[in-house]
Motif scaffolding. Structure first.
Motif, PDB file in Angstrom:
ATOM      1  N   LYS A 112      -9.304   5.915  -2.917  1.00 31.38           N
ATOM      2  CA  LYS A 112      -9.847   5.221  -4.088  1.00 31.38           C
ATOM      3  C   LYS A 112      -8.799   5.013  -5.174  1.00 31.38           C
ATOM      4  O   LYS A 112      -8.698   3.915  -5.751  1.00 31.38           O
ATOM      5  N   HIS A 113      -8.007   6.039  -5.450  1.00 36.53           N
ATOM      6  CA  HIS A 113      -7.116   5.996  -6.605  1.00 36.53           C
ATOM      7  C   HIS A 113      -5.672   5.606  -6.289  1.00 36.53           C
ATOM      8  O   HIS A 113      -4.932   5.218  -7.210  1.00 36.53           O
ATOM      9  N   PHE A 114      -5.260   5.682  -5.007  1.00 40.28           N
ATOM     10  CA  PHE A 114      -3.874   5.382  -4.702  1.00 40.28           C
ATOM     11  C   PHE A 114      -3.664   4.092  -3.919  1.00 40.28           C
ATOM     12  O   PHE A 114      -2.560   3.538  -3.946  1.00 40.28           O
ATOM     13  N   VAL A 115      -4.695   3.584  -3.252  1.00 38.77           N
ATOM     14  CA  VAL A 115      -4.547   2.280  -2.596  1.00 38.77           C
ATOM     15  C   VAL A 115      -4.091   1.204  -3.587  1.00 38.77           C
ATOM     16  O   VAL A 115      -3.271   0.341  -3.234  1.00 38.77           O
ATOM     17  N   PRO A 116      -4.572   1.203  -4.841  1.00 36.72           N
ATOM     18  CA  PRO A 116      -4.087   0.189  -5.785  1.00 36.72           C
ATOM     19  C   PRO A 116      -2.577   0.209  -6.019  1.00 36.72           C
ATOM     20  O   PRO A 116      -2.022  -0.773  -6.537  1.00 36.72           O
ATOM     21  N   HIS A 117      -1.908   1.301  -5.632  1.00 36.19           N
ATOM     22  CA  HIS A 117      -0.457   1.381  -5.808  1.00 36.19           C
ATOM     23  C   HIS A 117       0.311   0.854  -4.595  1.00 36.19           C
ATOM     24  O   HIS A 117       1.550   0.774  -4.644  1.00 36.19           O
ATOM     25  N   LEU A 118      -0.377   0.502  -3.518  1.00 34.53           N
ATOM     26  CA  LEU A 118       0.301  -0.074  -2.357  1.00 34.53           C
ATOM     27  C   LEU A 118       0.746  -1.497  -2.671  1.00 34.53           C
ATOM     28  O   LEU A 118      -0.001  -2.274  -3.271  1.00 34.53           O
ATOM     29  N   VAL A 119       1.951  -1.845  -2.214  1.00 35.61           N
ATOM     30  CA  VAL A 119       2.406  -3.230  -2.361  1.00 35.61           C
ATOM     31  C   VAL A 119       1.479  -4.137  -1.563  1.00 35.61           C
ATOM     32  O   VAL A 119       0.968  -3.755  -0.504  1.00 35.61           O
ATOM     33  N   ARG A 120       1.258  -5.336  -2.062  1.00 35.00           N
ATOM     34  CA  ARG A 120       0.310  -6.250  -1.417  1.00 35.00           C
ATOM     35  C   ARG A 120       0.964  -7.320  -0.560  1.00 35.00           C
ATOM     36  O   ARG A 120       0.375  -7.762   0.414  1.00 35.00           O
ATOM     37  N   ARG A 121       2.129  -7.765  -0.938  1.00 35.09           N
ATOM     38  CA  ARG A 121       2.739  -8.916  -0.267  1.00 35.09           C
ATOM     39  C   ARG A 121       3.843  -8.520   0.698  1.00 35.09           C
ATOM     40  O   ARG A 121       4.553  -9.376   1.214  1.00 35.09           O
ATOM     41  N   GLU A 122       4.001  -7.229   0.933  1.00 36.36           N
ATOM     42  CA  GLU A 122       4.993  -6.729   1.878  1.00 36.36           C
ATOM     43  C   GLU A 122       4.329  -5.716   2.803  1.00 36.36           C
ATOM     44  O   GLU A 122       3.192  -5.305   2.579  1.00 36.36           O
ATOM     45  N   ARG A 123       5.054  -5.299   3.819  1.00 41.45           N
ATOM     46  CA  ARG A 123       4.555  -4.264   4.723  1.00 41.45           C
ATOM     47  C   ARG A 123       4.293  -2.984   3.942  1.00 41.45           C
ATOM     48  O   ARG A 123       5.114  -2.552   3.124  1.00 41.45           O
ATOM     49  N   ALA A 124       3.140  -2.375   4.195  1.00 40.06           N
ATOM     50  CA  ALA A 124       2.772  -1.135   3.505  1.00 40.06           C
ATOM     51  C   ALA A 124       2.178  -0.171   4.522  1.00 40.06           C
ATOM     52  O   ALA A 124       1.419  -0.568   5.410  1.00 40.06           O
ATOM     53  N   LEU A 125       2.511   1.113   4.381  1.00 42.68           N
ATOM     54  CA  LEU A 125       2.056   2.141   5.310  1.00 42.68           C
ATOM     55  C   LEU A 125       1.359   3.255   4.543  1.00 42.68           C
ATOM     56  O   LEU A 125       1.830   3.700   3.499  1.00 42.68           O
ATOM     57  N   MET A 126       0.233   3.726   5.090  1.00 37.72           N
ATOM     58  CA  MET A 126      -0.493   4.834   4.472  1.00 37.72           C
ATOM     59  C   MET A 126      -0.982   5.748   5.590  1.00 37.72           C
ATOM     60  O   MET A 126      -1.790   5.336   6.442  1.00 37.72           O
ATOM     61  N   GLY A 127      -0.475   6.973   5.620  1.00 41.80           N
ATOM     62  CA  GLY A 127      -0.837   7.921   6.666  1.00 41.80           C
ATOM     63  C   GLY A 127      -1.522   9.148   6.096  1.00 41.80           C
ATOM     64  O   GLY A 127      -1.180   9.616   5.009  1.00 41.80           O
ATOM     65  N   PHE A 128      -2.501   9.674   6.843  1.00 37.77           N
ATOM     66  CA  PHE A 128      -3.256  10.856   6.431  1.00 37.77           C
ATOM     67  C   PHE A 128      -3.210  11.898   7.540  1.00 37.77           C
ATOM     68  O   PHE A 128      -3.508  11.580   8.699  1.00 37.77           O
ATOM     69  N   LEU A 129      -2.892  13.136   7.188  1.00 38.42           N
ATOM     70  CA  LEU A 129      -2.915  14.197   8.185  1.00 38.42           C
ATOM     71  C   LEU A 129      -4.354  14.464   8.610  1.00 38.42           C
ATOM     72  O   LEU A 129      -5.204  14.828   7.803  1.00 38.42           O
ATOM     73  N   SER A 130      -4.611  14.301   9.880  1.00 40.44           N
ATOM     74  CA  SER A 130      -5.890  14.677  10.463  1.00 40.44           C
ATOM     75  C   SER A 130      -5.616  15.784  11.477  1.00 40.44           C
ATOM     76  O   SER A 130      -4.687  16.573  11.287  1.00 40.44           O
ATOM     77  N   VAL A 165      -8.951  -2.403   3.079  1.00 40.09           N
ATOM     78  CA  VAL A 165      -7.559  -2.589   2.665  1.00 40.09           C
ATOM     79  C   VAL A 165      -6.951  -3.807   3.349  1.00 40.09           C
ATOM     80  O   VAL A 165      -6.168  -4.553   2.739  1.00 40.09           O
ATOM     81  N   ALA A 166      -7.318  -4.047   4.596  1.00 42.50           N
ATOM     82  CA  ALA A 166      -6.749  -5.181   5.336  1.00 42.50           C
ATOM     83  C   ALA A 166      -7.074  -6.517   4.680  1.00 42.50           C
ATOM     84  O   ALA A 166      -6.322  -7.490   4.835  1.00 42.50           O
ATOM     85  N   ARG A 167      -8.164  -6.581   3.943  1.00 41.54           N
ATOM     86  CA  ARG A 167      -8.545  -7.839   3.295  1.00 41.54           C
ATOM     87  C   ARG A 167      -7.619  -8.180   2.132  1.00 41.54           C
ATOM     88  O   ARG A 167      -7.391  -9.353   1.835  1.00 41.54           O
ATOM     89  N   THR A 168      -7.122  -7.169   1.458  1.00 42.24           N
ATOM     90  CA  THR A 168      -6.269  -7.394   0.297  1.00 42.24           C
ATOM     91  C   THR A 168      -4.792  -7.142   0.583  1.00 42.24           C
ATOM     92  O   THR A 168      -3.927  -7.602  -0.161  1.00 42.24           O
ATOM     93  N   HIS A 169      -4.522  -6.378   1.646  1.00 47.18           N
ATOM     94  CA  HIS A 169      -3.150  -6.029   2.023  1.00 47.18           C
ATOM     95  C   HIS A 169      -2.967  -6.365   3.511  1.00 47.18           C
ATOM     96  O   HIS A 169      -3.002  -5.478   4.367  1.00 47.18           O
TER      97      HIS A 169
END
Length: 231
Positions: A112-130, A165-169
């Motif tokens: 909720k709070h950190f996706v807005p900090h992902l770049v939108r017009r370039e490749r962006a990666l977000m990984g979560f430890l599961s 996220v895929a819709r905006t990034h």
């Protein structure tokens, strides 16, 4: 580990950067000549409490500019002295809720709070430890009900968020990742008979997986060796 799928000078954020895997991920990124800087957040060093939305929001508000990579290396197996259950009769509501608060709710608040900090017009990666034990289809042994269920919830949260996220990034990859059995404080009491991987090896492997994933693979569940894991 060179993240050569990201542009030169990319910025990275590691949440949970004081833990065994988190610190190894942050150090590996810092050593990458293509990295333009790593921001580290943790409960120990910054007071970041993923179970408290005000704390998460305050951490997010301290950031400026976009990030090409956000890695969330938080989670708990033994919380406040309560370890994983071996049987149904050991289920304790308060202990179970603490597992969900950290592993599931914490993940949702990070998104909720950190996706807005992902770049939108370039490749962006977000990984979560599961964890592989969060796989419902792969569950053959039973036990560890609270931890398994909280990690399964984490997987669903990340999967659902990845669709939005895929819709905006459109160039983003958002995935849960299984780090293997790593030699950290989380596993030291539960790895009897199993080899434990050094945190640095796990970190390099996880970043290598992220580096290779394509946007059409966003929302899937992967292990440190790049193999997909069933839900």
């Amino acid at each position: 580990m060179e993240m050569n799928s990201l542009p030169s000078g990319y910025r990275a954020l590691v949440i949970g950067a004081s833990g065994g895997i988190g610190s190894a991920v942050a150090n590996a990124l810092q050593a990458d000549p293509g990295c333009g800087g790593v921001v580290r957040f943790s409960r120990r060093d910054d007071g970041l409490d993923l179970t408290d939305e005000d704390s998460v929001a305050a951490a997010s508000a301290r950031l400026s500019g976009g990030f090409h990579l956000i890695f969330c290396a938080t989670g708990g197996l033994t919380i406040d002295g309560a370890g994983p259950e071996k049987s149904l009769k050991q289920i304790a509501p308060e202990a179970m809720m603490k597992q969900f608060a950290l592993n599931a709710l914490g993940t949702a608040l990070v998104l909720k709070h950190f996706v807005p900090h992902l770049v939108r017009r370039e490749r962006a990666l977000m990984g979560f430890l599961s964890a592989r034990v969060g796989s419902i289809g792969d569950n053959r042994l039973g036990g560890w009900i609270s931890y398994r269920a909280s990690k399964a919830a984490l997987n669903q949260i990340v999967r659902t968020a990845s669709v939005e996220v895929a819709r905006t990034h459109p160039q983003a990859v958002v995935v849960p990742l299984h780090p293997g059995t790593v030699a950290t404080s989380l596993t030291q009491n539960y790895a009897a008979g199993h080899a434990r991987m050094p945190p640095d090896d796990s970190a390099r492997a996880l970043l290598g997986v992220l580096n290779k994933l394509r946007p059409e693979q966003t929302g899937r569940f992967f292990a440190y060796d790049g193999q997909p894991i069933e839900w």
